[in-house]
Write a protein that holds these residues in place. Structure first.
Motif, PDB file in Angstrom:
ATOM      1  N   ASN A  15       0.764  47.712  31.089  1.00 43.57           N
ATOM      2  CA  ASN A  15       1.704  47.755  32.201  1.00 43.57           C
ATOM      3  C   ASN A  15       1.982  46.373  32.769  1.00 43.57           C
ATOM      4  OD1 ASN A  15       3.380  49.159  33.967  1.00 43.57           O
ATOM      5  ND2 ASN A  15       1.832  49.063  35.559  1.00 43.57           N
ATOM      6  N   SER A  16       1.022  45.450  32.710  1.00 37.28           N
ATOM      7  CA  SER A  16       1.201  44.130  33.305  1.00 37.28           C
ATOM      8  C   SER A  16       1.153  43.064  32.228  1.00 37.28           C
ATOM      9  CB  SER A  16       0.092  43.871  34.321  1.00 37.28           C
ATOM     10  OG  SER A  16       0.030  44.899  35.244  1.00 37.28           O
ATOM     11  N   ALA A 156       5.177  48.895  38.999  1.00 38.33           N
ATOM     12  CA  ALA A 156       6.278  47.948  38.787  1.00 38.33           C
ATOM     13  C   ALA A 156       7.576  48.437  39.424  1.00 38.33           C
ATOM     14  CB  ALA A 156       6.486  47.722  37.291  1.00 38.33           C
TER      15      ALA A 156
END
Length: 179
Positions: A15-16, A156
């Motif tokens: 995700n990051s 996000a």
């Protein structure tokens, strides 16, 4: 070598992507992301998950006089696995099972205890930094959810991601009363 986080498969996407550099491994812990009702997003650490599976509604044996969130029992690897609508358990609306033949389930294990969590949808495996987890508060979450939360993250897309405590869920007083 992967140049772009979008090229990673859906089950291993991070995700990051800012946490990834050429010389260092990703930082954080892996979580399974899933839907809790229409508006809730849950994260469960992979270390408590034994299996993610699709189960046939016809193979879940209903048990009379159980709480509404308990769908019944399921034969899993020759063992009896209680199947629980985890969204309903945490105060979200009932999972719409009418007309469905199959449901998504997450089998968790805490010590010698197993529990099947029925969810609306399983999204992905994500990597999150535990230092970014915020402490939950009553103003943000309902009283039904608080005992089962480690905290929350802001995703996000600015969505609230509930970091669930698998141990607290597996050892909930409701299961102890109905054993």
């Amino acid at each position: 070598m992967i140049d772009n986080a979008k090229q990673v498969s859906a089950l291993t996407r991070v995700n990051s992507p800012t946490n990834i550099t050429k010389n260092s491994p990703p930082v954080g812990e892996k979580f399974l992301r899933f839907q809790l009702g229409e508006e809730g997003i849950g994260l469960l650490p992979l270390n408590v998950i034994k299996q993610v599976m699709q189960v046939s509604v016809a193979e879940i044996l209903t048990v009379p006089q159980m709480p509404a969130c308990v769908l019944g029992i399921y034969n899993w690897r020759g063992e009896m696995l209680w199947m629980v609508d985890i969204g309903k358990f945490m105060g979200f609306p009932n999972l719409a099972t009418g007309g469905l033949e199959n449901l998504m389930a997450i089998a968790i294990q805490v010590e010698d205890q197993y529990l099947g969590l029925i969810v609306q949808q399983i999204n992905d495996i994500e990597l999150h930094d535990l230092n970014q987890v915020n402490m939950p508060s009553l103003g943000l979450f309902s009283p039904e959810i608080l005992p089962y939360l480690e905290g929350y993250l802001i995703g996000a897309d600015k969505e609230v991601l509930m970091v669930l405590n698998g141990e607290a869920i597996a050892q909930a007083p409701l299961w102890q009363l109905n054993r």
